[in-house]
Design an enzyme around this catalytic site. Structure first.
Site, PDB file in Angstrom:
ATOM      1  N   ARG A  32     -26.855   4.879  11.401  1.00  0.00           N
ATOM      2  CA  ARG A  32     -28.698   5.060  10.735  1.00  0.00           C
ATOM      3  C   ARG A  32     -29.504   3.889   9.483  1.00  0.00           C
ATOM      4  NH1 ARG A  32     -25.865   9.475   8.182  1.00  0.00           N
ATOM      5  NH2 ARG A  32     -26.527   8.144   5.962  1.00  0.00           N
ATOM      6  N   LYS A  80      -1.060   0.443   3.947  1.00  0.00           N
ATOM      7  CA  LYS A  80      -1.000  -1.016   2.436  1.00  0.00           C
ATOM      8  C   LYS A  80       0.552  -0.634   2.552  1.00  0.00           C
ATOM      9  CE  LYS A  80      -4.946   0.424  -0.345  1.00  0.00           C
ATOM     10  NZ  LYS A  80      -5.520   1.371  -1.193  1.00  0.00           N
ATOM     11  N   GLU A 121      -7.610  -9.577   4.274  1.00  0.00           N
ATOM     12  CA  GLU A 121      -7.461  -9.499   2.450  1.00  0.00           C
ATOM     13  C   GLU A 121      -7.521  -8.452   1.438  1.00  0.00           C
ATOM     14  OE1 GLU A 121      -5.186 -10.448  -0.674  1.00  0.00           O
ATOM     15  OE2 GLU A 121      -5.221 -12.547   0.622  1.00  0.00           O
ATOM     16  N   ASP A 169      -2.939   6.321   2.007  1.00  0.00           N
ATOM     17  CA  ASP A 169      -3.986   5.658   2.246  1.00  0.00           C
ATOM     18  C   ASP A 169      -2.537   4.112   1.711  1.00  0.00           C
ATOM     19  OD1 ASP A 169      -6.493   3.309   0.968  1.00  0.00           O
ATOM     20  OD2 ASP A 169      -4.928   3.678  -0.629  1.00  0.00           O
ATOM     21  N   ILE A 182      -7.455  -8.404  -5.498  1.00  0.00           N
ATOM     22  CA  ILE A 182      -6.044  -9.250  -6.152  1.00  0.00           C
ATOM     23  C   ILE A 182      -5.684  -9.528  -5.089  1.00  0.00           C
ATOM     24  CG2 ILE A 182      -3.683  -8.777  -7.124  1.00  0.00           C
ATOM     25  CD1 ILE A 182      -4.075  -5.856  -7.588  1.00  0.00           C
ATOM     26  N   GLY A 220     -13.179  -0.115  -5.288  1.00  0.00           N
ATOM     27  CA  GLY A 220     -14.056  -0.619  -5.837  1.00  0.00           C
ATOM     28  C   GLY A 220     -15.076  -2.302  -4.834  1.00  0.00           C
TER      29      GLY A 220
END
Length: 437
Positions: A43, A203, A127, A199, A134, A305
């Site tokens: 948008r 990974k 990464e 999740d 990390i 984050g």
């Protein structure tokens, strides 16, 4: 070096901000300035605060932006499978380098991206897809490329680690800890991907692929979430000197036919408090890598984050930029080993089983006989204080049994037979135990 940025949400906006704030340093590190050619968003009219970018750079035409001749690098922070897969495959085949944080896509169809990168002789960096800031994937892909990695054990989901850490610290139940995680912003409004292990499984697939030079997808990963972990489980773990974590575990081994293979799984497990992963609290991530020559290695830090993930994205952009200026490519995908993925039933693990039983002679012998019939060796047995079942029926005794290592299928069959034993009123909990042997 001109960038097409796909997505401007939490991570994308941080990437844009860091590109602006660190422009001089980034140019010095790469050897050329970075410029944003365009930012694809859903948008155009959305309020993006004081983001330091020309509004004219925003577009809803991601395909058109990717195809522009003046774009060198495509940075994808949208997430999901489609249309991200089509965008990135097209970019790579056109020779444009790609930086992505898309763990779901890499776990679902990383092969398509790697094949497109090979076809277009372009770089593919990701990464930021595992463990946020990390530095983990590049050490696996490059620094440890001369070693033989035998096992990777990690806490790779901050939401579940916060929940389990809170349950361990306060004695709260799962629902209470999840509510706190949601209020603090650690858990999404719909936490399913986190608490059910999706999740972490994505990974785990990426980590296993890099560690064992084998293409591992999300469908290859055995997955269990933490929704069934109770306050009683946490208390039992504490009594054993353990804590409970949602672990991703990828390990080399041999299958039933004696061939080298890999096991990849995600599930809650008890680990001794002496284990390096046991002290990882709050929403932090940590990955414990074991290699033949290097020995044990620990990677720790913020795993999620906007700023943390953007840091990893920027690191990849610098690497891509340097490669393009030097006229070289990053190391290509290493999948030469092509190892089979063992089914969960062949994984070697230990169990912690809590049984509500009748308090009478012969019960322990009957229970031990079930374990013996399935060739599962018992390490310890203890009788816990009797409690009261939710339905109000008194419990005569509680037996807590911890096994030695055995195939998961044998352990599961043992538990199933115990359910039908007359002396066993109920199976209060079953948890795997890791890190003790």
């Amino acid at each position: 070096m001109r960038l097409a940025i796909l997505g401007c949400g939490t991570v994308g906006s941080e990437v844009v901000r860091l590109l602006h704030e660190q422009s001089a340093d980034l140019a010095a590190r790469i050897g050329a300035p970075l410029e944003i050619a365009g930012i694809a968003v859903r948008r155009l009219g959305r309020d993006r605060g004081d983001l330091p970018v020309d509004p004219e750079l925003f577009t809803t035409d991601a395909v058109g932006l990717i195809k522009r001749d003046d774009v060198d690098v495509v940075v994808e922070v949208v997430g999901g499978i489609e249309p991200a897969r089509s965008w990135l495959v097209d970019a790579l085949r056109a020779g444009k380098s790609v930086v992505t944080a898309n763990k779901a896509l890499l776990a679902e169809d990383g092969a398509a991206l790697h094949d497109a990168a090979a076809d277009g002789r372009a770089d593919l960096y990701y990464e930021a897809s595992v463990a946020g800031a990390i530095p983990l994937l590049r050490p696996l892909r490059e620094s440890l490329h001369g070693d033989r990695i035998t096992r990777v054990t990690g806490i790779v989901n901050g939401t579940t680690n916060f929940i389990l850490s809170a349950m361990d610290a306060t004695g709260a139940g799962f629902a209470e800890a999840l509510e706190e995680a949601t209020e603090l912003g650690y858990a999404e409004a719909d936490p399913t991907a986190d608490v059910e292990g999706f999740d972490a499984a994505a990974k785990a697939a990426i980590l296993a692929s890099l560690a064992f030079h084998t293409r591992v997808g999300a469908a290859d990963v055995h997955r269990e979430g933490i929704t069934e972990v109770t306050a009683a489980d946490v208390a039992s773990a504490q009594a054993m000197g353990c804590t409970i974590k949602l672990l991703c575990i990828a390990a080399r081994g041999v299958d039933a036919a004696g061939r080298e293979s890999v096991s990849v799984r995600v599930h809650p497990a008890m680990i001794p408090r002496s284990h390096p992963l046991a002290s990882v609290g709050d929403a932090y991530n940590a990955v414990f890598v074991e290699a033949d020559a290097a020995g044990p290695l620990m990677f720790y830090g913020r795993g999620a984050g906007g700023a943390a993930t953007a840091s990893a994205v920027l690191g990849d952009i610098v690497a891509v930029g340097r490669n393009r200026l030097a006229g070289v490519r990053a190391p290509s995908e290493s999948a030469y080993a092509d190892l089979a993925v063992r089914p969960m039933g062949e994984a070697l693990t230990r169990y912690h089983v809590s049984l509500d039983v009748a308090d009478k002679p012969g019960v322990l012998a009957a229970v031990a006989g079930v374990f013996a019939r399935h060739d599962v060796s018992i390490a310890t047995v203890r009788q816990a204080p009797a409690g009261t079942e939710p339905a109000g029926r008194g419990v005569d005794a509680v037996l807590v049994i911890v096994t030695h290592v055995a195939p998961d299928a044998a352990l599961a069959a043992t538990v199933e037979e115990l359910r039908g034993l007359d002396a066993v009123r109920s199976i209060a909990s079953v948890l795997r135990v890791e890190g003790g042997e």
